[in-house]
Design an enzyme around this catalytic site. Structure first.
Site, PDB file in Angstrom:
ATOM      1  N   HIS A 171       0.821  -1.220   0.000  1.00 47.01           N
ATOM      2  CA  HIS A 171       0.000   0.000   0.000  1.00 47.01           C
ATOM      3  C   HIS A 171       0.851   1.265   0.000  1.00 47.01           C
ATOM      4  O   HIS A 171       0.343   2.341  -0.276  1.00 47.01           O
ATOM      5  CB  HIS A 171      -0.889   0.030   1.250  1.00 47.01           C
ATOM      6  CG  HIS A 171      -1.953  -1.018   1.234  1.00 47.01           C
ATOM      7  ND1 HIS A 171      -1.826  -2.213   1.884  1.00 47.01           N
ATOM      8  CD2 HIS A 171      -3.166  -1.056   0.634  1.00 47.01           C
ATOM      9  CE1 HIS A 171      -2.920  -2.935   1.689  1.00 47.01           C
ATOM     10  NE2 HIS A 171      -3.747  -2.259   0.940  1.00 47.01           N
ATOM     11  N   ARG A 249       9.191 -15.321  -2.679  1.00 45.26           N
ATOM     12  CA  ARG A 249       7.843 -14.733  -2.702  1.00 45.26           C
ATOM     13  C   ARG A 249       7.227 -14.910  -1.316  1.00 45.26           C
ATOM     14  O   ARG A 249       6.816 -16.015  -0.940  1.00 45.26           O
ATOM     15  CB  ARG A 249       6.986 -15.441  -3.766  1.00 45.26           C
ATOM     16  CG  ARG A 249       5.518 -15.026  -3.794  1.00 45.26           C
ATOM     17  CD  ARG A 249       5.385 -13.605  -4.257  1.00 45.26           C
ATOM     18  NE  ARG A 249       4.013 -13.121  -4.381  1.00 45.26           N
ATOM     19  CZ  ARG A 249       3.494 -12.165  -3.603  1.00 45.26           C
ATOM     20  NH1 ARG A 249       4.185 -11.656  -2.600  1.00 45.26           N
ATOM     21  NH2 ARG A 249       2.286 -11.707  -3.844  1.00 45.26           N
ATOM     22  N   CYS A 297       6.110 -18.740  -9.644  1.00 45.19           N
ATOM     23  CA  CYS A 297       5.039 -17.911  -9.101  1.00 45.19           C
ATOM     24  C   CYS A 297       3.948 -17.749 -10.158  1.00 45.19           C
ATOM     25  O   CYS A 297       4.262 -17.611 -11.354  1.00 45.19           O
ATOM     26  CB  CYS A 297       5.600 -16.548  -8.701  1.00 45.19           C
ATOM     27  SG  CYS A 297       4.335 -15.490  -7.973  1.00 45.19           S
ATOM     28  N   TYR A 432      -4.713 -15.734  -7.017  1.00 42.78           N
ATOM     29  CA  TYR A 432      -4.209 -16.871  -7.797  1.00 42.78           C
ATOM     30  C   TYR A 432      -5.332 -17.616  -8.529  1.00 42.78           C
ATOM     31  O   TYR A 432      -5.478 -18.836  -8.421  1.00 42.78           O
ATOM     32  CB  TYR A 432      -3.384 -17.813  -6.907  1.00 42.78           C
ATOM     33  CG  TYR A 432      -2.172 -17.108  -6.341  1.00 42.78           C
ATOM     34  CD1 TYR A 432      -1.143 -16.695  -7.181  1.00 42.78           C
ATOM     35  CD2 TYR A 432      -2.081 -16.801  -5.002  1.00 42.78           C
ATOM     36  CE1 TYR A 432      -0.054 -16.002  -6.687  1.00 42.78           C
ATOM     37  CE2 TYR A 432      -0.998 -16.100  -4.488  1.00 42.78           C
ATOM     38  CZ  TYR A 432       0.009 -15.703  -5.344  1.00 42.78           C
ATOM     39  OH  TYR A 432       1.075 -15.009  -4.851  1.00 42.78           O
TER      40      TYR A 432
END
Ligand code: MTE
Length: 585
Positions: A171, A249, A297, A432
């Site tokens: 953010h 990740r 990923c 995802y």
């Protein structure tokens, strides 16, 4: 406030308190502590970021962010709240950005003041959703439905978002801060903030205080949580990616887990069978199984898809993938030990030790059929390329689900549940997943899309890199191109085709791959091609040549040519042809 907080937490399904893991070597607040002290400290610390805490703590978080950005600005003290001075003359882009980043710690004289209890009353859509950030009060009622993180925003309704954003640091971008300021309705009365405070993370109990060290070559897509990929030019150099260069990740801070304290709970789904608890030695005592598998990923190559139209997510290049030899116990052995039968349930849920601000763990699930199949090669891994897992990659145990999107390969594994339903975690339900190119944030319904499991076929050119000046290897004008290719679901790569003339002629690359059976071909394939670039072609384009690569897997699935037709709002499954422009000199 506490009551409100507890009732909001109660809204989240399947809340389950979690054990904390502690290392015996952690230092916090300036000195080594013994385990008891650490446990106490960790509990205090985790309390600070798993619940709103005091107003001062929240403001200190805000100040921590703002402190580093205050450079170049004058602060005027207006009683207890800082005010940004009017700019003298034109601001540069950097100055404008720094100024925008300070809005939330600025008292705006054009807006009214609100007390904390007034904010607390606006805690749902019916009463209006108000939040505070730093000194600002914001009415985000109209925005809540469009929040990319879904209804997670409601967890902060009527209170401060500071502790959430301390975790979800994506953010902290100019775009988000500008958006937020658009919803500003006032200032928080009585809020204290000292400009330029550089808060010491450990004193604040920051969840980031125990992050591991990382290799300098890993290029961060975000620092907190840490997400980084290696330079793509190095990726095809070795068949097994060196551990320290393997992409990372993380959605949350890296948990601290000691081998001695580690425990894994396995719930079979049937109360008669009870819960099996294994410690690290217990897992290592099971037969050891190794599998070479690439982990990729779901957002790998997102940065190419976003060029077509903006997508939301970390801007990964083609390096959010790595190939390793993983070793550990087979999940099917552990589940059989628990008497789990193939037809008794449909899913296996995994939970990690990394907790979000509401104490919910990272979680994901896979089909039970994959977990129980000995040829599915799902393992509870404790080794990566012959070394114990590093903290970033899931120490001491992670699940490796070969052929399956990275998100299901849960790190810091603490709990396995055999269940009739998929994991209800945010990452299984609201992330995802793929969508039609016509689905946008106004029309998207995450419940209607399947969670990604096996990944589609893909490839990438690692060398030469975009913009490189390339000298032909020989008088015939050949250039050497190298890269990787991989397909999910155990499908072997059978061919990689390259073209330098937009598909008028194609050249087949040589493959370097492991000799494992199709259907269980989980490692990636590296490839090398010698691509002829004729004198005429070179002259016609002034040396500018665009190389395209596409891979074909054992089911004869081929990469799609364009991102336009596979575009999706989350930028996942970005597997169109890889295209790289170079100058042949
Ligand atoms: N497991 C936990 N507990 N927490 C996470 O944030 N990230 C997932 C998966 N497992 C994640 C996790 C995602 S999205 C990916 S792509 C892979 O881990 C990345 O694994 P790596 O960091 O070892 O490369």
């Amino acid at each position: 406030m506490r009551l409100l907080w507890r009732s909001l937490r109660g809204l989240v399904p399947h809340h389950r308190p979690h054990r904390r893991f502690l290392s015996t070597t952690t230092t916090s607040g300036g000195g080594s502590r013994n385990n008891d002290h650490q446990e106490q400290q960790w509990k205090q610390d985790s309390h600070k970021w798993s619940s709103p805490g005091s107003r001062t703590e929240k403001l200190l978080y805000a100040a921590y962010w703002a402190g580093g950005l205050a450079l170049g600005f004058h602060w005027l003290s207006d009683g207890r709240t800082p005010v940004l001075a009017e700019p003298k003359g034109e601001l540069s882009e950097d100055e404008q950005e720094a100024r925008a980043r300070l809005w939330h710690v600025t008292h705006r004289k054009d807006l009214p003041n609100y007390k904390t209890d007034q904010v607390e009353q606006h805690n749902c859509a019916e009463k209006g959703i108000w939040i505070t950030y730093g000194l600002g009060v914001y009415d985000v009622t109209d925005f809540a439905d469009n929040h990319p993180g879904g209804d997670k925003i409601l967890m902060a309704a009527g209170s401060a978002i500071d502790p959430f954003w301390a975790i979800y640091q994506q953010h902290n971008t100019l775009e988000v801060l500008e958006l937020l300021e658009g919803f500003r309705i006032g200032n928080l009365e009585g809020a204290e903030l000292t400009p330029g405070v550089s808060a010491v993370e450990n004193e604040l109990g920051s969840p980031w205080a125990n992050e591991p060290e990382r290799h300098v070559l890993l290029k961060p897509a975000s620092k907190r949580p840490f997400n980084a990929e290696p330079p793509i030019g190095l990726l095809a150099d070795q068949f097994l990616t060196p551990n320290e260069l393997f992409y990372v990740r993380n959605h949350l801070p890296v948990p601290v887990i000691s081998a001695e304290d580690y425990e894994l709970e396995i719930e079979s789904g049937s109360s008669e069978k009870g819960t099996l608890t294994l410690n690290l030695d217990g897992i290592k005592a099971l037969p050891k199984h190794s599998v070479t598998a690439a982990i990729m990923c779901g957002g790998n190559r997102r940065s190419e898809m976003t060029k077509v139209k903006a997508v939301k997510g970390l801007s990964w290049g083609a390096g959010a993938v790595g190939n390793a030899k993983w070793s550990g116990a087979r999940l099917c052995d552990v589940l059989r030990k628990q008497g789990v039968q193939p037809d008794e349930s449909k899913h296996v849920i995994f939970e990690g030790a990394d907790l979000d601000p509401t104490s919910h763990p990272y979680g994901a699930s896979i089909p039970l059929s994959k977990a129980l199949d000995p040829r599915g090669d799902v393992i509870l891994a404790y080794e990566m390329n012959g070394e114990p897992l590093s903290r970033d990659h899931g120490y001491p145990i992670r699940v490796i689900v070969p052929g399956t999107v990275g998100a299901r390969n849960v790190k810091w594994l603490t709990r396995i549940v055999v269940a009739d339903k998929e994991s209800d975690s945010h990452w299984q339900q609201n992330d995802y997943k793929g969508f039609s190119p016509s689905t946008d944030w106004d029309t998207v319904d995450f419940r209607k899309s399947d969670a990604i499991q096996a990944m589609p076929v893909t490839s990438a050119i690692c060398t030469p890199q975009p913009g490189a000046r390339v000298r032909p290897d020989d008088d015939d004008g050949h250039i050497t191109v190298r890269g990787y290719a991989w397909s999910g679901g155990g499908r072997k790569i059978v061919r990689v085709d390259l073209t330098s003339d937009e598909g008028k002629s194609w050249h087949v690359a040589e493959l370097e791959q492991e000799d494992s059976p199709d259907g269980r071909h989980y490692g990636w394939s590296l490839w090398t091609a010698r691509l002829p670039i004729s004198e005429a072609q070179r002259k016609a384009g002034g040396g500018d040549v665009e190389i395209w690569a596409k891979a074909v897997d054992s089911a004869y699935n081929v990469q799609p040519e364009k991102f336009e037709h596979i575009w999706n709002l989350r930028g996942v499954l970005a597997n169109a042809y890889h295209k790289v422009k170079v100058k042949v000199v």
